[in-house]
Scaffold this active site. Sequence first.
Site, mmCIF file in Angstrom:
data_model
loop_
_atom_site.group_PDB
_atom_site.id
_atom_site.type_symbol
_atom_site.label_atom_id
_atom_site.label_comp_id
_atom_site.label_asym_id
_atom_site.label_seq_id
_atom_site.Cartn_x
_atom_site.Cartn_y
_atom_site.Cartn_z
ATOM 1 N N ASP A 86 0.810 -1.086 -0.174
ATOM 2 C CA ASP A 86 -0.021 -0.122 0.131
ATOM 3 C C ASP A 86 0.778 1.001 0.359
ATOM 4 O O ASP A 86 1.798 1.583 1.072
ATOM 5 C CB ASP A 86 -0.781 -0.517 1.640
ATOM 6 C CG ASP A 86 -1.716 1.337 1.445
ATOM 7 O OD1 ASP A 86 -1.471 1.864 1.119
ATOM 8 O OD2 ASP A 86 -2.631 0.911 2.085
ATOM 9 N N ILE A 87 1.192 1.911 -1.169
ATOM 10 C CA ILE A 87 1.737 3.123 -1.089
ATOM 11 C C ILE A 87 1.451 4.107 -0.414
ATOM 12 O O ILE A 87 2.308 5.045 0.164
ATOM 13 C CB ILE A 87 2.017 3.582 -2.125
ATOM 14 C CG1 ILE A 87 0.436 4.077 -3.077
ATOM 15 C CG2 ILE A 87 1.764 2.517 -3.553
ATOM 16 C CD1 ILE A 87 0.745 5.814 -4.042
ATOM 17 N N TYR A 130 -9.249 14.383 -8.683
ATOM 18 C CA TYR A 130 -8.407 13.417 -9.237
ATOM 19 C C TYR A 130 -6.899 14.386 -9.998
ATOM 20 O O TYR A 130 -5.840 14.149 -9.370
ATOM 21 C CB TYR A 130 -8.820 12.971 -10.548
ATOM 22 C CG TYR A 130 -8.039 12.041 -10.966
ATOM 23 C CD1 TYR A 130 -7.320 11.298 -10.348
ATOM 24 C CD2 TYR A 130 -7.510 12.088 -12.187
ATOM 25 C CE1 TYR A 130 -6.132 10.096 -11.871
ATOM 26 C CE2 TYR A 130 -6.648 11.499 -13.097
ATOM 27 C CZ TYR A 130 -6.379 10.662 -12.560
ATOM 28 O OH TYR A 130 -5.280 9.354 -13.563
#
Length: 282
Positions: free
Chosen positions: A36-37, A125
């Site tokens: 999980d970054i 985004y």
Amino acid sequence: MKIIVTGAKGQLGKELLEVFVREGYSVFPYSKQQLDITNPIQIREVFQKVKPDVVVNAAAFTKVDLCETELEKSYLINGLGPYYLAVEAKERNVKLIHVSTDYVFSGDQLTPYVEGDAPFPKTIYGKSKRLGEELALVFYENVTVVRTSWLYGHESENFVNTIKKLSDHLNEIQVVNDQYGCPTYTKDLSNVIKELVTKPSGIYHVTNEGCCSWFEFAKEIIKSLKKQTKIVPVSTEEYGLKTPRPRYSVLSNKKLNDSGIKVRNWKDGLNEYLEKEFKYED
Ligand SMILES: NC(=O)c1ccc[n+]([C@@H]2O[C@H](COP(=O)([O-])OP(=O)(O)OC[C@H]3O[C@@H](n4cnc5c(N)ncnc54)[C@H](OP(=O)(O)O)[C@@H]3O)[C@@H](O)[C@H]2O)c1
């Protein structure tokens, strides 16, 4: 050479694996479940274990509409994720290649965007992806940011597969005709990313050559599939998208071309994709 690919189950991640393996690299693919970054401790453990030479970050929160309501998640994955990777990469002198998007631009320009143009994202985004670029680039000098657009890759949810699926059931499909961009095949992008491993770091725009509207893109898909479905052009207003998309987000490949790397035209990439993706269908 040892390469870690994050987001390895995404449409780009899957293709990167194929390209790097074919090239003879030792590839270490990590899905979201494995790395999980947004978890710096986990990143450290993986870097310690693998001791990579290069990390390619293909992990992201890419659902443009959802980003508008899930702000914290967007900024965490798309903004802080690349920063955490850059921190660890710097510590170990590892090259970081981070994938970003045309959505960092406003889309108000009428000529292709070059790397030096000022970003002005209008969506969450786009804003979160821009934050990720900035944090990684400011923190570490050995970062390559690859901005791309309108991606499609095998066995994934994407525009090409959606048009194909709709055309199996409908005689007519409405498609937006006032947004322009560069459709990009993940295979072609992955091949360029492989070349960028040995090029100087910095920002690069990478798409298939040429540009079109979503309407023109859909027409080409239908034509290549030899289907009869009618594609009907509509304006963005008529279509009524929840989140505004850039009107014109064509990226210029000039810097890439000047560095000796060429990418084929989007129609050629699309034809190869369709042949492979739907090979066993009537
Ligand atoms: N798709 C496009 O049209 C497009 C256009 C321009 C640029 N890009 C950029 O290109 C890159 C690749 O996009 P894509 O189309 O391959 O996206 P994708 O198919 O959505 O793949 C992204 C992958 O990242 C994973 N992921 C999400 N959160 C994560 C986390 N915290 N840690 C690790 N992995 C995580 C996702 O897992 P889950 O699915 O399980 O959440 C998914 O497997 C992204 O940087 C994107 O911003 C995409």
